[in-house]
Design a protein around this motif. Structure first.
Motif, PDB file in Angstrom:
ATOM      1  N   THR A 103       0.798  -1.224   0.000  1.00  0.00           N
ATOM      2  CA  THR A 103       0.000   0.000   0.000  1.00  0.00           C
ATOM      3  C   THR A 103       0.832   1.275   0.000  1.00  0.00           C
ATOM      4  O   THR A 103       0.364   2.345  -0.362  1.00  0.00           O
ATOM      5  CB  THR A 103      -0.967   0.025   1.202  1.00  0.00           C
ATOM      6  OG1 THR A 103      -1.831   1.141   1.079  1.00  0.00           O
ATOM      7  CG2 THR A 103      -0.199   0.115   2.506  1.00  0.00           C
ATOM      8  N   CYS A 104       2.136   1.158   0.412  1.00  0.00           N
ATOM      9  CA  CYS A 104       2.973   2.354   0.495  1.00  0.00           C
ATOM     10  C   CYS A 104       4.448   1.974   0.428  1.00  0.00           C
ATOM     11  O   CYS A 104       4.859   0.963   1.003  1.00  0.00           O
ATOM     12  CB  CYS A 104       2.682   3.076   1.804  1.00  0.00           C
ATOM     13  SG  CYS A 104       3.626   4.601   2.044  1.00  0.00           S
ATOM     14  N   ILE A 105       5.236   2.761  -0.297  1.00  0.00           N
ATOM     15  CA  ILE A 105       6.690   2.604  -0.361  1.00  0.00           C
ATOM     16  C   ILE A 105       7.312   3.829   0.291  1.00  0.00           C
ATOM     17  O   ILE A 105       7.089   4.963  -0.142  1.00  0.00           O
ATOM     18  CB  ILE A 105       7.193   2.483  -1.812  1.00  0.00           C
ATOM     19  CG1 ILE A 105       6.565   1.276  -2.500  1.00  0.00           C
ATOM     20  CG2 ILE A 105       8.723   2.386  -1.842  1.00  0.00           C
ATOM     21  CD1 ILE A 105       6.903   1.178  -3.989  1.00  0.00           C
ATOM     22  N   VAL A 106       8.087   3.616   1.348  1.00  0.00           N
ATOM     23  CA  VAL A 106       8.740   4.724   2.061  1.00  0.00           C
ATOM     24  C   VAL A 106      10.238   4.659   1.769  1.00  0.00           C
ATOM     25  O   VAL A 106      10.923   3.728   2.188  1.00  0.00           O
ATOM     26  CB  VAL A 106       8.498   4.645   3.576  1.00  0.00           C
ATOM     27  CG1 VAL A 106       9.153   5.832   4.276  1.00  0.00           C
ATOM     28  CG2 VAL A 106       7.011   4.585   3.884  1.00  0.00           C
ATOM     29  N   ILE A 107      10.739   5.649   1.049  1.00  0.00           N
ATOM     30  CA  ILE A 107      12.155   5.719   0.674  1.00  0.00           C
ATOM     31  C   ILE A 107      12.850   6.771   1.533  1.00  0.00           C
ATOM     32  O   ILE A 107      12.290   7.844   1.780  1.00  0.00           O
ATOM     33  CB  ILE A 107      12.292   6.059  -0.826  1.00  0.00           C
ATOM     34  CG1 ILE A 107      11.784   4.885  -1.658  1.00  0.00           C
ATOM     35  CG2 ILE A 107      13.733   6.396  -1.191  1.00  0.00           C
ATOM     36  CD1 ILE A 107      11.726   5.170  -3.145  1.00  0.00           C
ATOM     37  N   HIS A 108      14.052   6.452   1.993  1.00  0.00           N
ATOM     38  CA  HIS A 108      14.770   7.412   2.836  1.00  0.00           C
ATOM     39  C   HIS A 108      14.923   8.742   2.105  1.00  0.00           C
ATOM     40  O   HIS A 108      15.335   8.805   0.940  1.00  0.00           O
ATOM     41  CB  HIS A 108      16.152   6.869   3.203  1.00  0.00           C
ATOM     42  CG  HIS A 108      16.772   7.591   4.351  1.00  0.00           C
ATOM     43  ND1 HIS A 108      17.369   8.830   4.209  1.00  0.00           N
ATOM     44  CD2 HIS A 108      16.867   7.278   5.674  1.00  0.00           C
ATOM     45  CE1 HIS A 108      17.820   9.235   5.378  1.00  0.00           C
ATOM     46  NE2 HIS A 108      17.531   8.320   6.284  1.00  0.00           N
ATOM     47  N   GLU A 109      14.586   9.810   2.811  1.00  0.00           N
ATOM     48  CA  GLU A 109      14.539  11.140   2.190  1.00  0.00           C
ATOM     49  C   GLU A 109      15.898  11.635   1.708  1.00  0.00           C
ATOM     50  O   GLU A 109      15.969  12.508   0.826  1.00  0.00           O
ATOM     51  CB  GLU A 109      13.934  12.156   3.161  1.00  0.00           C
ATOM     52  CG  GLU A 109      14.649  12.285   4.495  1.00  0.00           C
ATOM     53  CD  GLU A 109      14.218  11.270   5.537  1.00  0.00           C
ATOM     54  OE1 GLU A 109      14.615  11.417   6.701  1.00  0.00           O
ATOM     55  OE2 GLU A 109      13.485  10.314   5.169  1.00  0.00           O
ATOM     56  N   ASP A 110      16.991  11.110   2.246  1.00  0.00           N
ATOM     57  CA  ASP A 110      18.319  11.569   1.849  1.00  0.00           C
ATOM     58  C   ASP A 110      18.954  10.701   0.755  1.00  0.00           C
ATOM     59  O   ASP A 110      20.101  10.925   0.373  1.00  0.00           O
ATOM     60  CB  ASP A 110      19.260  11.593   3.064  1.00  0.00           C
ATOM     61  CG  ASP A 110      18.840  12.639   4.080  1.00  0.00           C
ATOM     62  OD1 ASP A 110      18.250  13.656   3.660  1.00  0.00           O
ATOM     63  OD2 ASP A 110      19.078  12.436   5.286  1.00  0.00           O
ATOM     64  N   PHE A 111      18.221   9.725   0.272  1.00  0.00           N
ATOM     65  CA  PHE A 111      18.776   8.862  -0.775  1.00  0.00           C
ATOM     66  C   PHE A 111      18.882   9.623  -2.089  1.00  0.00           C
ATOM     67  O   PHE A 111      17.971  10.338  -2.490  1.00  0.00           O
ATOM     68  CB  PHE A 111      17.898   7.631  -0.970  1.00  0.00           C
ATOM     69  CG  PHE A 111      18.343   6.764  -2.127  1.00  0.00           C
ATOM     70  CD1 PHE A 111      19.428   5.920  -1.997  1.00  0.00           C
ATOM     71  CD2 PHE A 111      17.685   6.817  -3.352  1.00  0.00           C
ATOM     72  CE1 PHE A 111      19.859   5.124  -3.053  1.00  0.00           C
ATOM     73  CE2 PHE A 111      18.093   6.034  -4.412  1.00  0.00           C
ATOM     74  CZ  PHE A 111      19.185   5.190  -4.266  1.00  0.00           C
ATOM     75  N   THR A 112      20.045   9.439  -2.749  1.00  0.00           N
ATOM     76  CA  THR A 112      20.221   9.964  -4.097  1.00  0.00           C
ATOM     77  C   THR A 112      20.401   8.758  -5.008  1.00  0.00           C
ATOM     78  O   THR A 112      19.848   7.713  -4.756  1.00  0.00           O
ATOM     79  CB  THR A 112      21.443  10.900  -4.165  1.00  0.00           C
ATOM     80  OG1 THR A 112      22.610  10.153  -3.800  1.00  0.00           O
ATOM     81  CG2 THR A 112      21.277  12.075  -3.210  1.00  0.00           C
ATOM     82  N   SER A 113      21.169   8.873  -6.035  1.00  0.00           N
ATOM     83  CA  SER A 113      21.434   7.718  -6.899  1.00  0.00           C
ATOM     84  C   SER A 113      22.726   7.025  -6.473  1.00  0.00           C
ATOM     85  O   SER A 113      23.167   6.075  -7.110  1.00  0.00           O
ATOM     86  CB  SER A 113      21.536   8.170  -8.366  1.00  0.00           C
ATOM     87  OG  SER A 113      22.565   9.133  -8.511  1.00  0.00           O
TER      88      SER A 113
END
Length: 303
Positions: A103-113
């Protein structure tokens, strides 16, 4: 609510847990007869397959009745939760297990490539009930980190490479790989060629390095796999794998340190608690060496 025979400080409790007979980091290994062949079941009950449009895409681990821990790299194709589902309670990808929608994907806000901050959480549409084949893994708090030389296990369904071959082979059965935790500075020396101009180190505080010890390399398609270490008969997920290196190049593996993200995970999941201390410490190298060899040999005849 403690499990008999265990120090409460070693166990992760979930406020939403409704059944006192299950605790995190415990296994219920049994043997099943599959097409005339004995196979293990319940050895890694927290292991989850993330499916993208119905096909295995990544490995992950169950940490809560409604949450799964994995790597951001698993969502390169799409970040739409409707494209993903999870399957758990299985040893082989072809088995019928428990399938749940995301229902939801939470990605770390500081992630880049780049490599740092590569951690993500999946919220499941429905709550999972614990069973002998489906149980959560324990999580460490910030102070609980694997000591140098600790022997741990990487688990996943991704492609593997034999130490005697350079050809990747798809893994349809859950595989386990023994690794040893090494000093991050050794990693920095080995990966100097990747440094940007003026950069002094590649390995940051949220990363851990490990070297392959026995069996197969965690080479390709293993993003999101859990690296677990056993403390006092309890399995704790110390590291999250996002598959950087391969043994054919003799490089050390670089992984995401789970304990570094304790506060972030707590922010997302308010009712999860973490292991606060390791008691007498990790199992001795001598004991683990014997244990790993026995399990590795036992696994060979199951393949």
């Amino acid at each position: 609510m403690a499990l008999a025979g265990h120090d409460p400080d070693h166990i992760v409790y979930l406020a939403s847990c409704c059944c006192p007979s299950w605790a995190c980091g415990q296994t219920n290994i049994s043997c099943e007869n599959v097409k005339g062949k004995l196979v293990e079941a319940g050895k890694w009950p927290w292991q989850v397959s993330i499916l993208f449009l119905g096909a295995n895409n990544c490995s992950s681990s169950l940490i809560h009745h409604q949450w799964v821990l994995t790597a951001v790299h698993c969502f390169q194709r799409s970040k739409d939760p409707r494209s993903y589902s999870v399957k758990m309670g299985i040893q082989r990808l072809s088995e019928n297990g428990t399938d749940l929608s995301v229902t939801c994907i939470v990605i770390h806000e500081d992630f880049t490539s780049l490599m740092s901050q590569d951690i993500a959480l999946l919220k499941l549409r429905d709550s999972v009930s614990w069973s002998p084949l489906i149980q959560p893994v324990c999580l460490p708090n910030p102070k609980l980190k694997p000591s140098l030389g600790s022997m741990c296990w990487m688990i996943g369904w991704g492609q593997t490479i034999s130490l005697s071959s350079e050809t990747p082979q798809p893994s349809y059965s859950l595989k386990e790989v023994a690794v040893k935790i090494v000093n991050n500075e050794i990693c920095n020396q080995q990966y100097k060629f990747l440094f940007l101009k003026g950069q002094k180190k590649l390995i940051r505080n949220d990363m851990i390095c490990a070297s392959l010890q026995w069996g197969m390399d965690t080479c390709q398609g293993n993003s999101g796999s859990s690296l677990v270490c056993q403390v006092n008969h309890t399995w704790i997920q110390m590291v999250l794998n996002w598959s950087f290196s391969s043994s054919r190049h003799h490089f050390l593996g670089i992984y995401t340190s789970t304990s570094h993200f304790t506060d972030w995970i707590k922010t997302q999941i308010s009712d999860v608690r973490f292991v606060s201390r390791a008691g007498p410490g990790f199992l001795s190298l001598v004991f683990l060496t014997g244990y790993i060899l026995l399990v590795s040999l036992g696994s060979l005849w199951l393949l």
